[in-house]
Enzyme design. Structure first.
Site, PDB file in Angstrom:
ATOM      1  N   LYS A 235       9.396  20.512   9.968  1.00 46.67           N
ATOM      2  CA  LYS A 235       8.179  19.980   9.346  1.00 46.67           C
ATOM      3  C   LYS A 235       6.962  20.379  10.165  1.00 46.67           C
ATOM      4  O   LYS A 235       6.987  20.353  11.403  1.00 46.67           O
ATOM      5  CB  LYS A 235       8.292  18.461   9.245  1.00 46.67           C
TER       6      LYS A 235
ATOM      7  N   SER B 103       6.108  12.053   3.074  1.00 46.10           N
ATOM      8  CA  SER B 103       5.312  13.227   3.393  1.00 46.10           C
ATOM      9  C   SER B 103       6.150  14.457   3.729  1.00 46.10           C
ATOM     10  O   SER B 103       5.631  15.565   3.798  1.00 46.10           O
ATOM     11  CB  SER B 103       4.380  12.924   4.577  1.00 46.10           C
TER      12      SER B 103
ATOM     13  N   SER C 216       9.033   8.585   4.934  1.00 47.37           N
ATOM     14  CA  SER C 216       8.716   9.991   4.679  1.00 47.37           C
ATOM     15  C   SER C 216       9.885  10.951   4.811  1.00 47.37           C
ATOM     16  O   SER C 216       9.746  12.121   4.481  1.00 47.37           O
ATOM     17  CB  SER C 216       7.581  10.451   5.602  1.00 47.37           C
TER      18      SER C 216
END
Length: 498
Positions: free
Chosen positions: A79, A154, A178
């Site tokens: 990420k 996210s 997330s």
């Protein structure tokens, strides 16, 4: 042969036996990425040439008989909130569009030490603030199961990269759901470890008392494999837990997962009966009760007194911490710097004008919204009324969990109110977007581990998930129960037809 990019455990075996080379795997990743990226858009950055160089180096060392790490040749996506020296770290924000970190995050260093193939950085909501990956400054990511729907957020890019079978493993972060929410939306398995179980060093902070790094993969076994190389004490992280790491691979072994006899699982009644829980999501939880009961577990109802305060408590604490953490992005030291207009510079002074315009132009709407919420809640005359009160309620939420875990070993409930929603549906309604987190933020506020498991599909073939939660440092128990669940179901074996 067909290269199984959906299973790290299988790839590990094939690479070790010599049936596959790391270059074979890397080329397959590049082909798959090329075939899916225009539709899914899971990545913000992919160093494709360097990927082949990594693979060639691993194959050469293997031929020469040199020692290799346990993840040698296995592709992993990271990420874009984790610092990397050889790739940009943007947090999907214009503020950090050209930022190159001078150091690797601890988890990135651990992956390099294990000889994993670092495929690239995945798209996300800006600074991890969002539930749909629509807040990225570099474009949205689409759900591999339905291109008109969100992959969640996210960590939407991390989940979508796995669901599109570009990589078998992704590393995400979870501040209020997330990892688990995009895992549920994309039909993959995602685990948020105990707060402090995985190092946060090099994780760009959103809310420091809530953020945690964790794995995403198709199944529990791959999550266990990746977590076993991420977990552990890190003296560079003041929040890291100096506690022994359990053998997560043993927890998913056949010997440990024959059944769940003697395990008590609490069904969170307030969540299953919640008026906002869609019928298919509720049925997925009830079906999971049947599977777990058939495996020998005892499932009983448990009640939480504070569930209605989860979201308001989270959306005071998280923005307050974000307001503090993001104050460093002022256009002076690093990151985006605006050139202030002459009129603004004359009126406010060039330094103040640079600060204000850099933050106004560098941050997106949702980040600015949360900074303002947090700054207001911390302001003079309001900090006791909002932030201090939220901390008190957070303690009551943890008390709810402690009381429940005095009666049961694990907790079961939904991950999200329903399946993935259409892109654009909630982007102009922040409250509706925030309510996507209503079943996940409790684990972050309490600092406990939780896992999202694929649990079926709705009538539109959109994935559904269920969530198991455990006491602090109970990751092995989650992995064991999750493996038993997946041994009895095939939800995690279904793949989208891209």
């Amino acid at each position: 042969m067909t290269i199984p990019l959906d299973s790290a455990v299988t790839l590990q075996s094939l690479l070790a036996s010599g049936e596959l080379s790391a270059v074979d795997v890397a080329r397959s990743v590049l082909e798959r990425a090329a075939a899916t990226e225009s539709t899914v858009a899971a990545f913000t950055y992919r160093p494709d040439e360097r990927l082949l160089e990594q693979a060639e180096a691993i194959d050469r060392r293997r031929r020469e008989g040199q020692p290799l790490g346990p993840l040698a040749g296995i592709p992993v996506a990271v990420k874009d909130v984790l610092c990397t020296t050889d790739m940009p770290t943007t947090c999907s924000s214009r503020m950090l569009e050209n930022f190159r970190s001078p150091y690797d995050a601890t988890v990135v260093a651990q992956l390099r030490a294990a000889d994993a193939l670092l495929v690239g950085k995945t798209n996300m909501d800006e600074f991890a603030m969002g539930a749909s990956t629509e807040n990225s400054a570099f474009g949205l990511t689409r759900n591999p199961w339905a291109s008109t729907c969100t992959p969640g957020g996210s960590s939407g890019g991390a989940a979508a990269a796995v669901a599109a079978s570009v990589v078998p493993l992704s590393v995400g972060s979870d501040t209020g759901g997330s990892i688990r929410q995009p895992a549920a939306f994309c039909g993959v398995t995602g685990l948020k470890p105990t707060y402090g179980r995985v190092s946060r060093y090099g994780l760009v902070a959103f809310a420091s008392s809530l953020d945690q790094v964790g794995p995403l993969a198709w199944d529990v076994a791959d999550n266990a494999l990746l977590l076993s190389h991420l977990a552990g004490f890190d003296p560079r992280d003041s929040t890291s837990l100096d506690a022994p790491v359990e053998d997560y691979l043993a927890a998913v072994s056949p010997a440990a997962t024959a059944d769940l006899k003697g395990l008590r699982i609490g069904l969170i009644r307030e969540h299953v009966d919640h008026q906002r829980l869609a019928a298919p999501a509720r049925q997925a939880v009830l079906d999971a009760v049947g599977v777990l009961t058939a495996a020998g577990a005892e499932v009983v109802d448990v009640h939480f007194d504070q569930t209605k305060y989860w979201v308001p408590t989270y959306y005071i604490i998280a923005p307050c911490e974000a307001s503090s953490n993001l104050s460093r992005y002022d256009g002076a030291h690093y990151g985006f710097r605006a050139q202030p207009a002459a009129e603004a510079a004359q009126q406010h002074g060039p330094l103040t004008a640079t600060y204000c315009q850099s933050r106004d132009q560098g941050f997106g709407a949702e980040v600015k919204r949360r900074i303002m919420l947090g700054t207001y809640s911390l302001s003079e005359g309001y900090a006791d009324r909002y932030y201090a009160k939220a901390l008190q309620v957070r303690r009551l939420i943890r008390d709810d969990y402690d009381a429940a875990f005095g009666k049961v070993d694990l907790l079961l409930g939904p991950v999200t109110p329903g399946p993935a929603f259409p892109l654009g549906e909630k982007v102009d309604d922040p409250l509706e977007m925030y309510l996507c987190d209503q079943f996940t933020v409790g684990a972050n506020l309490a600092g406990i581990p939780a896992i999202s498991l694929p649990a079926g599909h709705d009538e539109n073939n959109l994935p559904l998930g269920v969530q198991l939660q455990a006491p602090p440092l109970g990751e092995a128990a989650l992995l064991r129960a999750g493996t038993v669940f997946q041994n009895a179901t095939d939800h995690h074996r279904r793949r989208p037809q891209l």
